[in-house]
Design a protein around this motif. Structure first.
Motif, PDB file in Angstrom:
ATOM      1  N   ASP A  70       0.806  -1.254   0.053  1.00 23.04           N
ATOM      2  CA  ASP A  70      -0.020   0.146   0.104  1.00 23.04           C
ATOM      3  C   ASP A  70       0.799   1.252  -0.125  1.00 23.04           C
ATOM      4  O   ASP A  70       0.366   2.087  -0.574  1.00 23.04           O
ATOM      5  N   ASP A 112       2.346   1.703  -3.460  1.00 28.56           N
ATOM      6  CA  ASP A 112       1.142   2.005  -4.631  1.00 28.56           C
ATOM      7  C   ASP A 112       0.912   3.550  -4.218  1.00 28.56           C
ATOM      8  O   ASP A 112       0.997   4.313  -5.497  1.00 28.56           O
ATOM      9  N   ALA A 113       0.955   3.899  -2.980  1.00 28.32           N
ATOM     10  CA  ALA A 113       0.605   5.497  -2.728  1.00 28.32           C
ATOM     11  C   ALA A 113       1.837   6.415  -3.302  1.00 28.32           C
ATOM     12  O   ALA A 113       1.781   7.369  -3.800  1.00 28.32           O
TER      13      ALA A 113
END
Length: 234
Positions: free
Chosen positions: A26, A29-30
């Motif tokens: 995560d 991805d961010a």
């Protein structure tokens, strides 16, 4: 010998070591989304330490590496560079060592890169640094991975002829990696990369860590120790 001890020994002997699954997907991805937004179609940038996601990764990496004995607790992140290789932006990099650092001072000649000064310090400074390449994508043999000459970091600053001779003598190792892996390397390690043979995207965030205070009257352009980036006073 513990796993951490083994990585320390490997880094000392070979000049590089791969640490699997160092960051959560995560966060990757961010970070990738944030970089796409701020950089657009650019192939990369060397001044990304001021980006919040990149400084967050720097802090997480430092915590992990200090815990493994691979980095001193007083170390700071001093640079974050993005390399974004795609089918349309597909380059090769000749065999070289990383001998410039984002710093200035002591009357040392500086070159401006993206508006910031870079100098070539003495070898003792380069030997005190650790580069950490975080893979935002899988990087297999067809994706143009880094190729390194193991152990070459111990030879000091090399001429082009000396570098080629070492590569012939010792050969190369392809440093493939999975998404979220971190490749540790000493800046004096000889390395190169080929054009990718696959159209898949290959993004790498290349962090540089070093001592908070430099010798020889040099001062880092900016640092991250455990929070927001700090501009240094010259």
């Amino acid at each position: 010998m513990t796993s951490a001890d083994g990585q320390v020994a490997l880094l000392e002997e070979k000049g590089h070591a791969l640490l699997p699954a160092q960051l959560p997907f995560d966060l990757l991805d961010a970070t990738a989304q944030s970089l796409d937004h701020c950089l657009g179609q650019a192939a990369g940038s060397r001044n990304l330490l001021a980006q919040p996601r990149c400084s967050e990764i720097a802090v997480q990496l430092k915590t992990r590496l200090v815990g493994m004995g691979l980095l001193d607790a007083s170390s700071v992140a001093v640079q974050c560079t993005l390399f974004d290789k795609t089918a349309d932006r597909n380059w090769l990099v000749a065999l070289h060592q990383d001998t410039s650092i984002p710093a200035s001072g002591a009357g040392m000649p500086a070159v401006l890169k993206e508006g910031e000064p870079y100098v070539q310090p003495p070898v003792d400074v380069l030997r005190s640094l650790l580069a950490v390449r975080v893979h935002l994508d899988d990087c297999g043999v067809d994706a143009g991975p880094l190729r390194v000459v193991s152990g070459s970091h111990r030879a000091g600053r090399l001429s082009d002829a000396e570098a080629q001779d070492l590569r012939v003598e010792h050969g190369e190792t392809a440093c493939t990696a999975a998404r979220g892996d971190a490749l540790l390397m000493r800046p004096l390690l000889l390395h190169a990369s080929s054009r990718a043979r696959s159209p898949a995207r290959r993004r790498v965030l290349h962090f540089l860590f070093g001592p908070a205070r430099l010798p020889h009257g040099l001062v880092w352009n900016r640092t991250v120790a455990g929070g927001q980036p700090a501009l240094q006073e010259n």
